[in-house]
Design a protein around this motif. Structure first.
Motif: not given
Length: 836
Positions: A797-813
């Motif tokens: 399990h992980g998180q990081g820019y290779a997966i996605a940058k932080p984004m606003e809530a409306k962009e998550i879906i």
């Protein structure tokens, strides 16, 4: 040629042209012509005079012999010559001209005013062949009318009120001056009673005036009062005269009133000033332009002992006292010469030789007769004595006799000025006796007072002549040290102060010991802009000395103070940002690296700063550590994250939202806050919320934290420990606290792309998670290669820019619908020993 012969000749001509004998048919014509006082003149249509009667001779001064056969223009002023042409044309057209007033020239050259009537002369066939002119001398009437015009103009334009009234006091005339003085228009006052203007206490005055006027007597000038339209009182000078008709009977009165309010006020002001001058307790001396005394008031005699005749004609220098030097006299003379004014305290000698302290004011007065000078002074001898006593009270501590804060600040200002000229430096010392209240409690207040006196003596004896000390509180002193050659001299002086202060005192056969904490503020004299601030900074350093163990001195550090102020300003800025709703959330997805499934999101706060733009946590979160504001800040973040989790759930998206919380917040207040928020968000599913505990603070109460975590676990919330391995006692926390997940810090992941020295650390963390039955997740996955390596190490399990940058809530879906894991992750082989 006689008048009769002239008429006969003209009549013959008329008979010749008309067939009628006017002279014989109109017997009265001759009598009219001869006896009329008016000028009766005939002339032809060219303006040539044909007849000239005695009246014309009398009015114009010319005889008939001089004028018959002459042009009428001889009588007309040059500027009116055009009139004759107009007359001739008008008559020739058959029209008459009645009672036309004109100017004409008398034989002696003077201008006369005449009223002229012109008529055409016709023959029997009605043909006009001449002009009949009758002229009457109206010069006297004209002059009278002009005089009347002048009088009327004078009345109308007079600044005085000119009013006429009948014998009942009813107004019949009201000029512009009356309007200006009383405020009423003529329309408002004509026909009204004069009493309208009278104050109630003056109404009897009108009856007396009318009585005197009715008897034909004049009311000579007197002063009185009347009421203006707006209600204010007017002071007047009034003269009233009777008006007689042609038979000499009194028919009314004319009143001339002048507004003397300004003069009246000035006169009364002068009366008041004179009364003040006479009754004043301040001495007044008046001199001429040469400084010779011309007048003194009674108070002068009382204060100085001299009678007026003893000083008038003499110079005020006779009062000079030897208590002040000649420079005082020169200063007074210079001030008066340059500024026409002087004010200050001087000493004067009375007649009996004693001295008097006076507050003297000298002013130059310009009069029509030249310059004058007025000196006003009062006896302040007793006040000076009281002032000296008051100065002691105001500037000195009554118990120790030391200067107080006020005098110390004055002395420090003077010292700074002198040392600035020498480019020197100073040190302010602030001394607070340690636990002095215990002395009063253990012994008595009397012993405490005696001890304070002895402490003051010792401190004063420990300081040098160039230094100063003051008592500024019950157990506080402040002073300055100057002229220190180097740091060694300062240290020796401070050690002497500390040693002498801590040596035992003997008070009323009892041994008493006390210590003191001292704050020091060094500064260069030319940098001393705010003395009070420097003293406060020395006070701050003293507090720091007391907090660090007492009986020591600490030097104020301006750089550290600036850093503290900047930090406090930053905290104020954050607090204001919360109040203005400037903070907002972005979310970074967390995924299963092997399947690509989104398992959660981390809530990351951002600040839309009003002047600096959008800021990330690294720009402002460090300033929240060790402050109460971090609790308010975290609670604000939790509210936003809870609201977003509920909003996503309505859209069918249920990621676990990770919220960063300081580990030291795990107290009863935190649990109460979460319960309140659950009530505020009834649709919130706690299983969709994870608290990432930050190890920035040390956990002071582990038992309380465990209890709170278990209570929240029971509600459905989960926990992870953030940045594992970088904070306080992570292994202890892992063993005691009920975490669900361990997050591998990005410092171990990013550094050299999981170099071998970090691989071992990551592998160890994964093994620990397995041992303690915890999930593990890595942050900072910025390349596909790092993700692949983590899978191979057992972190799925992980998180990081290779997966996605932080984004606003409306962009998550939208991201969730499009995201696919790299193929290399899907095919990477993970060790079987790590179930997570």
């Amino acid at each position: 040629m006689s008048q009769e012969k002239t008429v006969q000749d003209y009549s013959a001509k008329v008979k010749e042209s008309t067939g009628e004998d006017l002279y014989e048919s109109d017997d009265f014509l001759k009598n009219i012509v001869d006896s009329s006082s008016d000028a009766i003149i005939t002339k032809d249509l060219k303006g040539v005079i044909r007849s000239w009667n005695k009246g014309a001779e009398k009015i114009f001064g010319y005889s008939a012999q001089e004028m018959i056969g002459e042009s009428m223009l001889r009588l007309i002023p040059e500027d009116l010559l055009y009139e004759e042409e107009v007359f001739l044309k008008t008559i020739a057209s058959g029209k008459s001209i009645d009672h036309f007033q004109a100017r004409r020239i008398h034989k002696d050259g003077r201008i006369i005013h005449v009223s002229i009537s012109l008529s055409p002369i016709r023959n029997s066939q009605g043909v006009i062949f001449g002009i009949s002119k009758i002229a009457r001398d109206v010069s006297k009437e004209f002059e009278l009318m002009e005089a009347l015009k002048l009088v009327k103009s004078a009345v109308e334009n007079s600044t005085d009120a000119i009013i006429t009234k009948d014998l009942n006091g009813i107004i019949s005339g009201w000029n512009k001056g009356a309007e200006n003085i009383f405020g009423y228009s003529a329309q408002e006052m004509i026909g009204a009673s004069m009493l309208r203007l009278f104050p109630p206490n003056r109404e009897l005055e009108e009856a007396l005036i009318l009585e005197k006027i009715s008897s034909g007597k004049r009311v000579d000038t007197f002063q009185t009062e009347r009421i203006h339209k707006d209600g204010h009182m007017i002071h007047l000078s009034v003269t009233i005269s009777p008006i007689f008709d042609s038979r000499g009977v009194v028919m009314g009165a004319t009143k001339i009133a002048r507004d003397i309010t300004v003069e009246w006020n000035l006169t009364n002001r002068l009366k008041v000033i004179n009364e003040i001058y006479q009754q004043s307790h301040q001495a007044v001396v008046l001199t001429d332009e040469h400084g010779t005394i011309t007048e003194v008031n009674p108070a002068f005699t009382i204060i100085m002992g001299y009678q007026p005749e003893e000083v008038i004609g003499k110079n005020p220098l006779m009062f000079h006292s030897s208590k002040q030097g000649p420079e005082v006299i020169r200063h007074i003379e210079d001030e008066v010469l340059e500024k026409n004014h002087f004010q200050g305290e001087v000493w004067a000698r009375r007649k009996d030789g004693s001295t008097v302290a006076s507050l003297l004011t000298i002013g130059k007065i310009q009069t029509t007769e030249g310059s004058r000078f007025a000196g006003i002074f009062s006896d302040i001898t007793a006040l000076k004595a009281s002032e000296d006593q008051l100065l002691k009270i105001v500037h000195y501590d009554p118990l120790t006799g030391l200067p107080n804060r006020l005098l110390f600040i004055e002395r420090l200002k003077a010292k700074i000025l002198s040392c600035a000229q020498l480019n020197g430096g100073l040190a302010i010392i602030y001394i607070d006796l340690d636990d002095f209240s215990h002395i009063n409690e253990q012994f008595s207040l009397a012993v405490g007072d005696r001890l304070m006196i002895e402490v003051a003596r010792r401190l004063s004896a420990s300081m040098r002549e160039a230094d100063s000390l003051a008592r500024v509180g019950s157990d506080e002193f402040v002073g300055y040290l100057s002229g220190m050659a180097n740091n060694v001299e300062f240290e020796v002086l401070m050690e002497r102060l500390m040693r002498n202060l801590s040596a035992p005192f003997t008070i009323e056969n009892q041994s008493v010991q006390i210590t003191g904490s001292i704050g020091v503020r060094f500064f260069a004299c030319d940098d001393a802009q705010n003395i009070e601030l420097l003293v406060r900074q020395a006070d701050q350093a003293m507090i720091a000395a007391k907090q660090s163990g007492k009986h020591r001195y600490i030097i104020f550090d301006p750089a550290r103070d600036l850093e503290t102020k900047q930090r406090l300003a930053s905290l104020d800025d954050i607090s204001n940002g919360i109040a203005r709703n400037e903070f907002f959330m972005k979310y970074q997805p967390k995924v299963n690296l092997k399947s690509g499934e989104m398992t959660g999101v981390e809530a990351l706060v951002r600040w839309n700063h009003s002047s600096k733009g959008v800021l990330t946590p690294g720009d402002f979160l460090p300033g929240l550590i060790d402050t109460k504001l971090k609790i308010e800040f975290t609670e604000n973040v939790i509210k936003m994250a809870f609201a977003q989790s509920v909003a996503w759930a309505k859209e069918g998206l249920v990621p676990v939202v990770s919220i960063n919380v300081y580990i030291n917040q795990l107290q009863d207040t935190f649990f109460d806050f979460i319960k309140i928020q659950m009530a505020q968000f009834p649709n919130l599913n706690p299983r969709n919320i994870e608290f990432e505990l930050l190890e920035t603070d040390a956990l002071l109460d582990t038992a309380k934290a465990i209890y709170i975590m278990e209570e929240l676990h029971a509600l459905g919330f989960s926990f992870s420990i953030d940045d594992f391995g970088t904070g306080y006692s992570s292994l202890t926390y892992l063993r005691k606290l009920p975490f669900d997940t361990i997050k591998i810090d990005q410092g171990f992941v990013l550094n050299e792309g999981l170099a071998e020295k970090n691989v071992d650390i990551v592998r160890a963390i994964i093994e620990l998670a397995k041992i303690f039955d915890r999930h593990v997740i890595a942050e900072g996955i910025e390349t596909v290669e790092i993700g692949t390596r983590l899978i191979e190490l057992g972190c799925l399990h992980g998180q990081g820019y290779a997966i996605a940058k932080p984004m606003e809530a409306k962009e998550i879906i939208k991201w969730h619908e499009q995201w696919r894991a790299p193929e290399v992750w899907l095919t990477a082989i993970a060790p079987t020993l790590n179930p997570s």
